[in-house]
Design a protein around this motif. Structure first.
Motif, PDB file in Angstrom:
ATOM      1  N   TYR A 162      -3.314  -1.432  12.097  1.00  0.00           N
ATOM      2  CA  TYR A 162      -4.127  -1.435  10.874  1.00  0.00           C
ATOM      3  C   TYR A 162      -3.396  -2.246   9.831  1.00  0.00           C
ATOM      4  O   TYR A 162      -2.192  -2.110   9.683  1.00  0.00           O
ATOM      5  CB  TYR A 162      -4.368  -0.010  10.395  1.00  0.00           C
ATOM      6  CG  TYR A 162      -5.322   0.103   9.231  1.00  0.00           C
ATOM      7  CD1 TYR A 162      -4.931   0.690   8.038  1.00  0.00           C
ATOM      8  CD2 TYR A 162      -6.617  -0.389   9.331  1.00  0.00           C
ATOM      9  CE1 TYR A 162      -5.808   0.794   6.977  1.00  0.00           C
ATOM     10  CE2 TYR A 162      -7.494  -0.296   8.270  1.00  0.00           C
ATOM     11  CZ  TYR A 162      -7.089   0.301   7.099  1.00  0.00           C
ATOM     12  OH  TYR A 162      -7.966   0.394   6.043  1.00  0.00           O
ATOM     13  N   GLY A 163      -4.120  -3.063   9.067  1.00  0.00           N
ATOM     14  CA  GLY A 163      -3.477  -3.967   8.138  1.00  0.00           C
ATOM     15  C   GLY A 163      -2.899  -3.303   6.909  1.00  0.00           C
ATOM     16  O   GLY A 163      -1.839  -3.667   6.437  1.00  0.00           O
ATOM     17  N   ALA A 164      -3.603  -2.322   6.370  1.00  0.00           N
ATOM     18  CA  ALA A 164      -3.167  -1.688   5.128  1.00  0.00           C
ATOM     19  C   ALA A 164      -2.529  -0.333   5.444  1.00  0.00           C
ATOM     20  O   ALA A 164      -2.259  -0.017   6.599  1.00  0.00           O
ATOM     21  CB  ALA A 164      -4.360  -1.519   4.210  1.00  0.00           C
ATOM     22  N   THR A 165      -2.264   0.446   4.421  1.00  0.00           N
ATOM     23  CA  THR A 165      -1.747   1.796   4.642  1.00  0.00           C
ATOM     24  C   THR A 165      -2.827   2.629   5.319  1.00  0.00           C
ATOM     25  O   THR A 165      -3.935   2.753   4.796  1.00  0.00           O
ATOM     26  CB  THR A 165      -1.354   2.453   3.314  1.00  0.00           C
ATOM     27  OG1 THR A 165      -0.321   1.653   2.720  1.00  0.00           O
ATOM     28  CG2 THR A 165      -0.835   3.861   3.553  1.00  0.00           C
ATOM     29  N   PRO A 166      -2.526   3.172   6.449  1.00  0.00           N
ATOM     30  CA  PRO A 166      -3.574   3.862   7.215  1.00  0.00           C
ATOM     31  C   PRO A 166      -3.764   5.311   6.790  1.00  0.00           C
ATOM     32  O   PRO A 166      -2.877   5.930   6.211  1.00  0.00           O
ATOM     33  CB  PRO A 166      -3.029   3.803   8.641  1.00  0.00           C
ATOM     34  CG  PRO A 166      -1.545   3.882   8.458  1.00  0.00           C
ATOM     35  CD  PRO A 166      -1.247   3.144   7.174  1.00  0.00           C
ATOM     36  N   TYR A 167      -4.944   5.792   7.064  1.00  0.00           N
ATOM     37  CA  TYR A 167      -5.190   7.225   7.013  1.00  0.00           C
ATOM     38  C   TYR A 167      -5.024   7.728   8.449  1.00  0.00           C
ATOM     39  O   TYR A 167      -5.745   7.286   9.334  1.00  0.00           O
ATOM     40  CB  TYR A 167      -6.614   7.517   6.533  1.00  0.00           C
ATOM     41  CG  TYR A 167      -6.917   6.978   5.157  1.00  0.00           C
ATOM     42  CD1 TYR A 167      -7.511   5.735   5.005  1.00  0.00           C
ATOM     43  CD2 TYR A 167      -6.622   7.713   4.021  1.00  0.00           C
ATOM     44  CE1 TYR A 167      -7.804   5.235   3.743  1.00  0.00           C
ATOM     45  CE2 TYR A 167      -6.913   7.224   2.757  1.00  0.00           C
ATOM     46  CZ  TYR A 167      -7.490   5.980   2.627  1.00  0.00           C
ATOM     47  OH  TYR A 167      -7.777   5.483   1.380  1.00  0.00           O
ATOM     48  N   LEU A 168      -4.110   8.631   8.692  1.00  0.00           N
ATOM     49  CA  LEU A 168      -3.759   9.046  10.047  1.00  0.00           C
ATOM     50  C   LEU A 168      -3.996  10.538  10.249  1.00  0.00           C
ATOM     51  O   LEU A 168      -3.771  11.339   9.343  1.00  0.00           O
ATOM     52  CB  LEU A 168      -2.289   8.714  10.336  1.00  0.00           C
ATOM     53  CG  LEU A 168      -1.962   7.225  10.352  1.00  0.00           C
ATOM     54  CD1 LEU A 168      -0.465   6.996  10.262  1.00  0.00           C
ATOM     55  CD2 LEU A 168      -2.527   6.564  11.608  1.00  0.00           C
ATOM     56  N   PHE A 169      -4.447  10.880  11.441  1.00  0.00           N
ATOM     57  CA  PHE A 169      -4.785  12.256  11.768  1.00  0.00           C
ATOM     58  C   PHE A 169      -4.297  12.585  13.178  1.00  0.00           C
ATOM     59  O   PHE A 169      -4.200  11.724  14.030  1.00  0.00           O
ATOM     60  CB  PHE A 169      -6.312  12.460  11.763  1.00  0.00           C
ATOM     61  CG  PHE A 169      -7.011  12.037  10.503  1.00  0.00           C
ATOM     62  CD1 PHE A 169      -7.378  10.710  10.303  1.00  0.00           C
ATOM     63  CD2 PHE A 169      -7.329  12.968   9.524  1.00  0.00           C
ATOM     64  CE1 PHE A 169      -8.048  10.318   9.146  1.00  0.00           C
ATOM     65  CE2 PHE A 169      -8.002  12.583   8.364  1.00  0.00           C
ATOM     66  CZ  PHE A 169      -8.354  11.267   8.184  1.00  0.00           C
TER      67      PHE A 169
END
Lengths: 113, 114
Positions: B27-34
């Motif tokens: 992912y290019g930007a800061t990801p939202y991760l779960f």
């Protein structure tokens, strides 16, 4: 609190038949999603909706249709069922906030023979 | 396009042993991760999530995960596994463009032996 409710739990279809998978949520969530889960493949997004009257395609939309006439309901329609649509289908919802997790139903196991 | 890789299809650990499940994302930007867990015949349940701030996040059932930007990883850990932890675990990344979509990895099935 029911959360996300999917019906039916199981269904067997013959090739070429059609059916609608029902999904309802009682959390007033704007975002709703349909995923299919196949062994070793994880979950693939079929369609999603950001609010009533708005739907968009996901990764694997071919062979499916959706509608979103109310905030609560997000049915998935299969036209002309094919064996490749044999899968477990999950409906999910989330609030509009970007940091909100998905709330899943218990799934519908569909077999097309 | 975003993607999530879980390199291990299945893992077996002994009850009481420590656990680490691997996850790499693109992912290019800061990801939202779960991380989600799925018990047999059930839908997925959220274990924990990361959006920003402290890179070590705590979740339910004693699980934690560490975000490492340099390695594009978000590995899930538990110090001592219980038999009830046997399930399938999914890493996921959220995409906030054109709505908010979650992309899932293929999953890792955890077996726990007595």
């Amino acid at each position: 609190n029911a959360g996300v409710t999917q019906t039916p739990k199981f269904r067997i279809l013959k090739i070429g038949q059609s059916m609608t998978l029902q999904c309802a949520q009682d959390m007033n969530h704007n975002y709703m999603y349909w995923y299919r889960q196949d062994p070793g493949m994880g979950l693939k997004l079929i369609y999603y909706s950001v609010g009533a009257g708005i739907t968009d395609k996901g990764e694997v939309p071919n062979g499916y249709n959706v509608s979103r006439s109310t905030t609560e309901d997000f049915p998935l329609r299969l036209e002309l069922a094919a064996p490749s649509q044999t899968s477990v289908y999950f409906c999910a919802s989330s609030s509009q906030a970007v940091n909100s997790p998905l709330h899943f139903g218990n799934g519908t196991r569909l077999t097309v023979t | 396009a975003q993607s999530v890789t879980q390199p291990d299809i299945h893992i077996t650990v002994s009850e009481g042993a420590s656990l680490e499940l691997r996850c790499n994302y693109s992912y290019g930007a800061t990801p939202y991760l779960f991380w989600y867990v799925q018990s047999p015949g059930q839908g997925l349940q959220l274990l924990l999530k990361y959006f920003s701030g402290d890179t070590l996040v705590q979740g339910i059932k004693g699980f934690e995960a560490e975000f490492k930007r340099s390695q594009s990883s978000f590995n899930l850990r538990k110090p001592s596994v219980h038999w009830s932890d046997a399930a399938e675990y999914f890493c996921a990344v959220g995409e906030a463009t054109g709505g908010f979509k979650t992309i899932f990895g293929a999953g890792t099935r955890l077996f726990v032996k007595a």
